[in-house]
Motif scaffolding. Sequence first.
Motif, PDB file in Angstrom:
ATOM      1  N   GLU A 140       0.428  -0.790  -0.127  1.00 19.32           N
ATOM      2  CA  GLU A 140      -0.082  -0.090   0.172  1.00 19.32           C
ATOM      3  C   GLU A 140       0.789   0.883   0.079  1.00 19.32           C
ATOM      4  O   GLU A 140       0.062   2.272  -0.518  1.00 19.32           O
TER       5      GLU A 140
ATOM      6  N   ARG B 229      -4.724   1.835  -2.298  1.00 19.06           N
ATOM      7  CA  ARG B 229      -6.132   0.991  -1.141  1.00 19.06           C
ATOM      8  C   ARG B 229      -5.811  -0.707  -1.549  1.00 19.06           C
ATOM      9  O   ARG B 229      -7.063  -0.371  -2.521  1.00 19.06           O
TER      10      ARG B 229
ATOM     11  N   ASN C 174     -18.955   9.866  -3.344  1.00 20.97           N
ATOM     12  CA  ASN C 174     -18.247  10.512  -3.185  1.00 20.97           C
ATOM     13  C   ASN C 174     -18.817  11.256  -2.122  1.00 20.97           C
ATOM     14  O   ASN C 174     -18.538  12.117  -0.787  1.00 20.97           O
TER      15      ASN C 174
ATOM     16  N   GLY D  61     -12.975   7.221   4.284  1.00 21.81           N
ATOM     17  CA  GLY D  61     -12.364   6.228   2.686  1.00 21.81           C
ATOM     18  C   GLY D  61     -10.803   5.170   3.213  1.00 21.81           C
ATOM     19  O   GLY D  61     -10.524   5.171   2.397  1.00 21.81           O
ATOM     20  N   ASP D  62      -9.750   6.711   3.528  1.00 21.84           N
ATOM     21  CA  ASP D  62      -8.456   5.764   3.223  1.00 21.84           C
ATOM     22  C   ASP D  62      -8.075   6.019   4.841  1.00 21.84           C
ATOM     23  O   ASP D  62      -7.020   5.135   4.826  1.00 21.84           O
TER      24      ASP D  62
ATOM     25  N   LYS E 231      -8.610   2.498   7.001  1.00 22.22           N
ATOM     26  CA  LYS E 231      -9.060   1.263   7.579  1.00 22.22           C
ATOM     27  C   LYS E 231      -9.738   1.089   8.203  1.00 22.22           C
ATOM     28  O   LYS E 231      -8.982   1.601   9.426  1.00 22.22           O
TER      29      LYS E 231
ATOM     30  N   TYR F 224     -11.360  -1.214   3.986  1.00 22.07           N
ATOM     31  CA  TYR F 224     -12.135  -0.381   4.127  1.00 22.07           C
ATOM     32  C   TYR F 224     -13.263   0.838   3.989  1.00 22.07           C
ATOM     33  O   TYR F 224     -14.184   0.302   2.939  1.00 22.07           O
TER      34      TYR F 224
ATOM     35  N   ASP G  81     -16.756   3.778   3.815  1.00 24.90           N
ATOM     36  CA  ASP G  81     -16.453   4.948   3.199  1.00 24.90           C
ATOM     37  C   ASP G  81     -16.471   5.595   3.832  1.00 24.90           C
ATOM     38  O   ASP G  81     -15.477   6.485   4.686  1.00 24.90           O
TER      39      ASP G  81
ATOM     40  N   VAL H 193      -2.994   4.240  10.487  1.00 24.34           N
ATOM     41  CA  VAL H 193      -3.656   3.926   9.470  1.00 24.34           C
ATOM     42  C   VAL H 193      -5.048   3.316   9.661  1.00 24.34           C
ATOM     43  O   VAL H 193      -5.427   2.609   8.399  1.00 24.34           O
ATOM     44  N   TYR H 194      -5.170   2.342  10.493  1.00 21.74           N
ATOM     45  CA  TYR H 194      -6.630   1.804  10.798  1.00 21.74           C
ATOM     46  C   TYR H 194      -6.741   2.357  12.324  1.00 21.74           C
ATOM     47  O   TYR H 194      -6.628   2.642  13.048  1.00 21.74           O
TER      48      TYR H 194
END
Length: 190
Positions: free
Chosen positions: A20, A26, A45, A68-69, A71, A82, A84, A100-101
């Motif tokens: 990633e 993603r 979106n 979105g980005d 997780k 991931y 929304d 990141v999560y």
Amino acid sequence: MGQAEPLKTHYTYEEYLELEQTEGIRYEYYQGEIFAMAGSTKRHNRISRNTLFLFEQSLNDNCEAFIGDVKVEINQHKHYVYPDVVVTCDANDVANDQEVYVKHPSLVVEVLSKSTQGYDKNEKQKAYMRLPSLEYYMLIEQNTCEIELYSRQKDLWSYALYNDPNQVIALPKLNLSLKVSDVYKRVKFD
């Protein structure tokens, strides 16, 4: 002349994270398999952004919404997805802004598309609902005015359908409420 590298079919968790980072794509991760996340429409979106904005306006300082980005960790080093939009009220999730999560989501929102609808309503839903921290799972149709809400009631889940723009969706465990028309702001149905 050299032979082409065979495509890899399974990745360690560390390889997944590095992939990633290096590719900038993603991927959802499930027990070594990776699945690239497709782009979305402007409508998709817009609905995600509207929903995030509504949450951010009303959430208390102990909670935070991500889009979105970021997780969700379903199973450590084995399953990452991931959504929304995700809301967490867990102190560790909120405090660590380098991660990141999210490990302990309170609310997960999926905006449905033709290509992911079956997955979001089946496998992904079952995985999310096994998370002890999850209080709400919201599915938002993008081609019609329809929002499905699953709410945890102790060990059971209740279901509600909102398909009138004037309806208000109450999320009392998060002290939130949102009007269906606000979720669909600037969305024109054909």
